[in-house]
Design a protein around this motif. Structure first.
Motif, PDB file in Angstrom:
ATOM      1  N   ARG A 105       0.854  -1.181   0.000  1.00  0.00           N
ATOM      2  CA  ARG A 105       0.000   0.000   0.000  1.00  0.00           C
ATOM      3  C   ARG A 105       0.888   1.227   0.000  1.00  0.00           C
ATOM      4  NH1 ARG A 105      -3.508  -1.033   5.149  1.00  0.00           N
ATOM      5  NH2 ARG A 105      -3.560   1.213   5.078  1.00  0.00           N
ATOM      6  N   THR A 106       0.373   2.312  -0.507  1.00  0.00           N
ATOM      7  CA  THR A 106       1.098   3.570  -0.486  1.00  0.00           C
ATOM      8  C   THR A 106       0.528   4.431   0.633  1.00  0.00           C
ATOM      9  OG1 THR A 106       1.477   3.431  -2.857  1.00  0.00           O
ATOM     10  CG2 THR A 106       1.774   5.590  -1.832  1.00  0.00           C
ATOM     11  N   VAL A 107       1.413   4.857   1.525  1.00  0.00           N
ATOM     12  CA  VAL A 107       1.031   5.694   2.657  1.00  0.00           C
ATOM     13  C   VAL A 107       1.895   6.946   2.614  1.00  0.00           C
ATOM     14  CG1 VAL A 107       0.876   5.835   5.167  1.00  0.00           C
ATOM     15  CG2 VAL A 107       0.430   3.658   4.028  1.00  0.00           C
ATOM     16  N   LYS A 108       1.259   8.089   2.485  1.00  0.00           N
ATOM     17  CA  LYS A 108       1.971   9.371   2.400  1.00  0.00           C
ATOM     18  C   LYS A 108       3.069   9.322   1.340  1.00  0.00           C
ATOM     19  CE  LYS A 108       0.966  10.705   7.128  1.00  0.00           C
ATOM     20  NZ  LYS A 108       1.472  11.170   8.406  1.00  0.00           N
ATOM     21  N   ASP A 146       8.611  -0.684   5.405  1.00  0.00           N
ATOM     22  CA  ASP A 146       8.827  -0.082   4.094  1.00  0.00           C
ATOM     23  C   ASP A 146       9.752  -0.937   3.219  1.00  0.00           C
ATOM     24  OD1 ASP A 146      11.205   0.329   5.407  1.00  0.00           O
ATOM     25  OD2 ASP A 146      11.309   2.472   5.018  1.00  0.00           O
ATOM     26  N   TYR A 188       3.835  -3.848   9.671  1.00  0.00           N
ATOM     27  CA  TYR A 188       4.107  -3.198   8.390  1.00  0.00           C
ATOM     28  C   TYR A 188       5.540  -2.696   8.385  1.00  0.00           C
ATOM     29  CZ  TYR A 188       3.112   1.097  10.992  1.00  0.00           C
ATOM     30  OH  TYR A 188       3.114   2.108  11.923  1.00  0.00           O
TER      31      TYR A 188
END
Length: 68
Positions: A26-29, A48, A46
């Motif tokens: 997922r893309t977060v910020k 990166d 989670y």
């Protein structure tokens, strides 16, 4: 010969609950993140780093499965 087996949604969710973990990107910020979920959908962790996500799963003796 066919065997018809009926499986409820709850039963399906419990399959692999103690052996499988799902990885979903997922893309977060504006940053790619890799989320780890138990088979029934509980978010576990989670990171990166995709390789770290896989390592976390393997370290906990689970089988990683990618979800798109």
């Amino acid at each position: 010969m066919q065997n018809n087996i009926t499986v409820t949604t709850d039963e399906l969710a419990k399959l692999g609950v103690n052996s499988v973990a799902y990885i979903k990107q997922r893309t977060v910020k504006n940053k790619k993140m890799w989320f780890i979920y138990a088979a029934e959908g509980t978010e576990l962790a989670y990171t990166d780093d995709e390789k770290k996500a896989i390592s976390l799963i393997l370290d906990n003796e689970l089988v990683p499965v990618s979800v798109h």
